[in-house]
Design a protein around this motif. Structure first.
Motif, short mmCIF file in Angstrom:
data_model
loop_
_atom_site.label_atom_id
_atom_site.label_comp_id
_atom_site.label_asym_id
_atom_site.label_seq_id
_atom_site.Cartn_x
_atom_site.Cartn_y
_atom_site.Cartn_z
N PRO A 42 -2.83 0.78 4.65
CA PRO A 42 -2.49 1.85 4.36
C PRO A 42 -3.17 2.08 3.28
N GLY A 43 -4.08 1.67 2.27
CA GLY A 43 -4.57 1.33 1.44
C GLY A 43 -5.74 1.95 1.85
N GLY A 44 -6.14 1.46 2.33
CA GLY A 44 -7.98 2.10 3.15
C GLY A 44 -7.38 4.00 3.86
N VAL A 45 -6.04 3.04 4.77
CA VAL A 45 -5.90 5.05 5.22
C VAL A 45 -5.60 5.67 3.70
N ALA A 46 -5.47 4.98 2.90
CA ALA A 46 -4.55 6.64 2.05
C ALA A 46 -5.80 6.79 0.97
N PHE A 47 -7.07 6.46 0.60
CA PHE A 47 -8.47 6.40 0.18
C PHE A 47 -9.13 7.81 1.23
N GLY A 48 -8.96 6.49 2.62
CA GLY A 48 -9.76 7.90 3.53
C GLY A 48 -9.10 9.36 3.40
N LEU A 49 -7.76 9.76 3.28
CA LEU A 49 -7.00 10.22 3.59
C LEU A 49 -7.46 11.33 2.19
N LYS A 50 -7.43 10.62 1.03
CA LYS A 50 -7.31 11.53 -0.39
C LYS A 50 -9.22 11.92 -0.87
N LEU A 51 -9.88 11.14 0.07
CA LEU A 51 -11.30 11.45 0.15
C LEU A 51 -11.34 13.14 0.75
N ILE A 52 -10.75 13.17 1.18
CA ILE A 52 -10.74 14.54 2.91
C ILE A 52 -9.92 15.72 1.84
N PHE A 53 -8.20 15.17 1.53
CA PHE A 53 -7.67 16.05 1.73
C PHE A 53 -7.17 16.20 0.25
N LYS A 54 -7.85 15.08 -0.86
CA LYS A 54 -8.03 15.02 -2.78
C LYS A 54 -6.30 15.50 -3.11
N ASN A 55 -6.22 16.34 -3.46
CA ASN A 55 -4.66 16.43 -3.92
C ASN A 55 -3.72 17.40 -2.79
N ASN A 56 -4.65 17.75 -2.27
CA ASN A 56 -3.19 17.88 -1.32
C ASN A 56 -2.84 16.90 -0.08
N VAL A 57 -3.14 15.63 -0.32
CA VAL A 57 -2.52 14.87 0.62
C VAL A 57 -1.56 14.11 -0.90
N HIS A 58 -0.22 13.48 -0.64
CA HIS A 58 0.66 12.72 -1.10
C HIS A 58 1.03 11.68 -0.48
N CYS A 59 0.44 10.21 -0.60
CA CYS A 59 0.44 8.97 -0.22
C CYS A 59 1.72 8.43 -1.09
N PHE A 60 2.58 7.45 0.19
CA PHE A 60 3.50 6.66 0.13
C PHE A 60 3.46 5.66 0.87
N PHE A 61 3.64 4.55 0.22
CA PHE A 61 3.93 2.70 0.58
C PHE A 61 5.36 2.31 0.13
N ALA A 62 5.72 2.37 2.34
CA ALA A 62 7.07 1.34 2.56
C ALA A 62 6.49 0.10 2.53
N GLU A 63 7.68 -0.80 1.44
CA GLU A 63 8.05 -1.98 1.55
C GLU A 63 10.06 -2.36 1.84
N PRO A 64 9.79 -4.23 3.03
CA PRO A 64 10.01 -4.10 3.10
C PRO A 64 11.49 -4.54 1.22
N THR A 65 12.57 -5.03 0.90
CA THR A 65 13.33 -5.14 0.21
C THR A 65 13.18 -6.30 -0.24
N HIS A 66 13.22 -7.19 0.14
CA HIS A 66 12.61 -8.26 0.43
C HIS A 66 11.37 -8.90 0.24
N SER A 67 10.17 -8.17 0.18
CA SER A 67 9.08 -8.36 -0.05
C SER A 67 8.23 -6.97 -0.39
N PRO A 68 8.92 -6.75 -1.55
CA PRO A 68 8.44 -5.17 -2.05
C PRO A 68 7.01 -5.76 -3.05
N CYS A 69 6.09 -6.51 -2.40
CA CYS A 69 4.97 -7.00 -3.36
C CYS A 69 3.62 -6.09 -4.22
N MET A 70 3.51 -4.98 -3.31
CA MET A 70 2.68 -3.72 -4.20
C MET A 70 3.47 -3.07 -5.34
N LEU A 71 4.40 -2.46 -4.64
CA LEU A 71 5.41 -1.73 -5.89
C LEU A 71 5.43 -3.07 -7.54
#
Length: 449
Positions: A287-316
């Motif tokens: 998800p980090g790589g995809v979000a980074f690529g999207l930000k390079l192209i669409f800049k402030n017009n793309v909004h990326c949210f990560f989704a994690e299981p309640t039992h493994s919310p490590c990035m959050l």
């Protein structure tokens, strides 16, 4: 008493009250207070368009080889890409399920149906294997970048690669993509699998001649053991899911291809037509790589949210506390046990967390029962079958509009007036290779929740 980075858990909870809900494994929606403009954030990041372009060019060089050895890619001329489809029936279902209108259009990016390994990991994992193969072949004067890379499908190359090993630690899908690609080239492949990896993934890898090492422990131990093994062999190459910029760049290539797909669908992305993308997250590389690529192209017009299981919310947890990989969910008493095997990660990638800490819009968590309910509904309504972890991105649009923090995010960024023109993409990360009997078990579980 447990001390984490100089504070007790109680002190951490006082600083970040959201931790109380995380520890109780409740579903939460968090907006990132450090999110800022693309122009401001990109200055702190060493990677950029040049590196992503190089990755895309490398994949293009390998397309002739891929088309030759994986016939299922011939119609795409050896480019591994997935379809994108509108899922309006599912959008209507989400509106009923959450009792919440979703403004805009909902699309599904079907990385679940990527050729070769049937998951998003076909982007990063396969790319890193190909880069390593190219580096070795060029270094040993077997190949130049001007060559037709289909020459690599030969005994000469297979014999050469058979003197080298590729090692990785995985919960399942990364191991699949790396194992299948490496074995096809002729490498010796060792995949260290964590306890939550599904049996069918181990069986499939073994059928391709991959050496699968099973561990009783979770993802972190599988990675550590893989790393140790690779360090002992000068001809072994360790693919580091937690810290690899190569994997990250392979994932980032998705963005320019997505841009073309949106154009073909006559979908505009600009300040009046915002794009929201919901990405299931394990350790963070995909998800980090995809979000980074999207930000390079669409800049402030793309909004990326990560989704994690309640039992493994490590990035959050890493982003919230700003400790990144210096804290794990186990440190705060969460068990890291979830049926979303690809997301069953206790400690996030520090590299991804620090790289994207100003570019990620937010993170939400989702329970296993919700994943199964969505799995069954998507199968019934759209005839699309995903594995549980891939459903994490589906609920995002409903939560964005329903949750107070989601509404605040829309207001903070002056988006309320343009939300009717918004496009929401849920990223389906895996599922097409799940055996039928296993999928039936998933579906039946969805009937019971």
């Amino acid at each position: 008493m447990e001390i984490i980075a100089g504070k007790t858990i109680e002190e951490w909870k006082n600083t970040y009250p959201l931790l109380n809900q995380l520890i109780s494994t409740e579903e939460v929606f968090w907006k990132n207070p450090k999110y800022t403009t693309f122009e401001e954030a990109i200055h702190k990041i060493s990677l950029g368009e040049k590196e992503v372009k190089e990755a895309e060019e490398r994949l293009n060089r390998f397309s002739a080889y891929i088309a030759k050895v994986f016939p299922e890619t011939q119609n795409m001329k050896g480019i591994i890409e997935s379809p994108m489809v509108e899922i309006s029936s599912m959008q209507a279902y989400l509106e009923t399920m959450y009792n919440q209108k979703i403004a805009g259009k909902l699309l599904l990016k079907c990385d679940s149906h990527l050729a070769i390994s049937g998951s998003i990991k076909a982007r990063g994992g396969i790319y890193e294997v190909l880069k390593h193969a190219e580096d070795l072949a060029i270094e040993n004067k077997l190949l130049t970048v001007e060559d037709d890379y289909s020459i690599m499908d030969s005994e000469r190359f297979k014999n050469f690669f058979s003197t080298y090993s590729i090692v990785v630690g995985s919960t399942g899908n990364l191991g699949l993509s790396i194992g299948i690609m490496s074995a096809k080239l002729g490498f010796n492949v060792i995949v260290h699998m964590s306890s939550d990896a599904k049996q069918w993934k181990k069986d499939l890898l073994r059928s391709k001649g991959v050496n699968v090492v099973e561990h009783e422990s979770d993802y972190g131990v599988a990675v550590e053991e893989g790393r140790k093994q690779a360090e002992q062999d000068p001809n072994a190459y360790f693919i580091d899911d937690e810290n690899s910029t190569t994997l990250f760049l392979g994932y980032a290539v998705a963005a320019s291809r997505l841009k073309k797909q949106l154009e073909q669908m006559n979908i505009t992305v600009d300040e009046h037509h915002p794009l929201f993308v919901y990405l299931p997250c394990g350790v963070g590389g995909g998800p980090g790589g995809v979000a980074f690529g999207l930000k390079l192209i669409f800049k402030n017009n793309v909004h990326c949210f990560f989704a994690e299981p309640t039992h493994s919310p490590c990035m959050l947890l890493g982003l919230l506390t700003e400790l990144h990989d210096k804290i794990s969910v186990q440190d705060i008493g969460i068990d890291n046990r979830t049926d979303a095997d690809g997301l069953a990660v206790g400690r996030p990638s520090g590299f991804v967390g620090k790289t994207l800490e100003n570019l990620i819009s937010g993170v939400y968590t989702i329970g296993d029962d919700t994943l199964y309910k969505l799995l069954r509904s998507l199968a019934d309504l759209e005839n699309i079958y995903l594995e549980p972890s891939a459903l994490a991105g589906i609920a995002g649009p409903a939560l964005l509009f329903k949750e107070k923090t989601g509404q605040e995010y829309i207001m903070d960024h002056h988006l309320k007036q343009v939300m009717a023109n918004s496009v929401h993409i849920s990223w389906a990360t895996g599922g097409s290779m799940v055996p039928r009997d296993v999928m039936e078990t998933y579906y039946n579980r969805g009937l019971q929740v």
